[in-house]
Write a protein that holds these residues in place. Sequence first.
Motif, mmCIF file in Angstrom:
data_model
loop_
_atom_site.group_PDB
_atom_site.id
_atom_site.type_symbol
_atom_site.label_atom_id
_atom_site.label_comp_id
_atom_site.label_asym_id
_atom_site.label_seq_id
_atom_site.Cartn_x
_atom_site.Cartn_y
_atom_site.Cartn_z
ATOM 1 N N ALA A 170 83.256 21.702 30.438
ATOM 2 C CA ALA A 170 81.983 20.998 30.217
ATOM 3 C C ALA A 170 80.809 21.903 30.591
ATOM 4 O O ALA A 170 79.765 21.904 29.922
ATOM 5 C CB ALA A 170 81.948 19.706 31.027
ATOM 6 N N GLU A 171 80.993 22.695 31.649
ATOM 7 C CA GLU A 171 79.897 23.601 32.061
ATOM 8 C C GLU A 171 79.648 24.663 30.991
ATOM 9 O O GLU A 171 78.509 25.055 30.746
ATOM 10 C CB GLU A 171 80.238 24.276 33.396
ATOM 11 N N GLU B 93 77.742 22.995 28.208
ATOM 12 C CA GLU B 93 76.356 22.624 28.550
ATOM 13 C C GLU B 93 75.486 23.851 28.824
ATOM 14 O O GLU B 93 74.269 23.720 28.979
ATOM 15 C CB GLU B 93 76.351 21.737 29.804
ATOM 16 N N ASN B 94 76.071 25.018 28.913
ATOM 17 C CA ASN B 94 75.306 26.227 29.255
ATOM 18 C C ASN B 94 74.197 26.460 28.216
ATOM 19 O O ASN B 94 74.476 26.558 27.014
ATOM 20 C CB ASN B 94 76.276 27.420 29.285
ATOM 21 N N PRO B 95 72.940 26.550 28.642
ATOM 22 C CA PRO B 95 71.839 26.692 27.681
ATOM 23 C C PRO B 95 71.953 27.944 26.811
ATOM 24 O O PRO B 95 71.556 27.914 25.645
ATOM 25 C CB PRO B 95 70.597 26.778 28.578
ATOM 26 N N ARG C 200 74.445 27.006 24.124
ATOM 27 C CA ARG C 200 73.785 26.054 23.196
ATOM 28 C C ARG C 200 72.713 26.735 22.351
ATOM 29 O O ARG C 200 72.508 26.404 21.191
ATOM 30 C CB ARG C 200 73.132 24.925 24.003
ATOM 31 N N ALA D 41 84.270 19.018 21.207
ATOM 32 C CA ALA D 41 82.826 19.291 21.171
ATOM 33 C C ALA D 41 82.387 20.026 19.908
ATOM 34 O O ALA D 41 81.184 20.126 19.650
ATOM 35 C CB ALA D 41 82.439 20.123 22.393
#
Length: 276
Positions: free
Chosen positions: A145-146, A149-151, A154, A190
């Motif tokens: 998940a990290e 979610e890492n900008p 993304r 995802a």
Amino acid sequence: MPDVQPLNSDLNGDLNGDLIDPTVATPARIYSYLLGGEDHFPADRAAAEKALEAMPVRDFARVNRAFLTRTVRHLAETGLDQFLDIGIGLPAPGSTAETALSVRPDARIVGVDNDPIVLAHARAHRGEPAPSGATIVAGDVRRPAEILENPEVRGRLDFDRPVAVLLVAVLHFVVDEDDPYGAVRTLMDAVAPGSALVLSQVTADLDPDGVGATAKAYARSSVRTAVRSHKEISAFFDGLEPVAPGVVRLSQWHPDEQVLAGDDRIGMYGGVALKP
Ligand SMILES: C[S@@+](CC[C@H](N)C(=O)[O-])C[C@H]1O[C@@H](n2cnc3c(N)ncnc32)[C@H](O)[C@@H]1O
């Protein structure tokens, strides 16, 4: 050289404490040594040599790297242009970025690794292409998940379009109690339909004694190892559509002229599958 080299912490994540400890071998540095790279310390070379006494692990590295190259080329040629390479390792020929960009100059590649030396390379090349050609971020496959979610991940990859998720020669460093199956599921949940999973890992099916002795050599390193059967490795692909020929010995996956006689003896399985 001091025993422990602290790194500047401008990247987040659990990077084994964000320290490079040259006295404890790590998989990325052992692999660099086996592939003829430059990023290793005496402890890595000693662990690699110990493993070489039990098994031809240098051939494992070469055969695995060639599998990675063939799968990335195949996916780029069939239209994928986004690659999330988890456990990307240190720069070495035949990388995901080098291969994908040779087919698709517009391809986007994000590498993830939890070894601080891999991040140190990327950091040294901040503002210019990393030596691997990929954007590299700190992350651990055990915490998918990290990663998602890492900008930087993304910002670089468009999750509304297909992404090739690579877990090549990394899941044998993730023991069952750390839920590697759940991690693969989280990652593949995802990504968009049409995305691909590329996965390889060591098996004991072909040479149980050699794998046992090699695992002992790696026990001196920073991680534990988990060898898996063909059935267990195939289970990583549950719910996905296999790309022919399915989960096979690495040399049998779309072999090219660089596959050598005897590569079939290498105790690793791998495959590619697509998200429906
Ligand atoms: C044997 S190398 C494989 C490199 C590359 N994927 C290849 O196949 O050529 C394994 C890599 O996985 C990384 N790795 C091991 N455990 C990991 C974890 N839990 N999360 C992210 N990376 C990991 C190691 O640091 C190393 O760089």
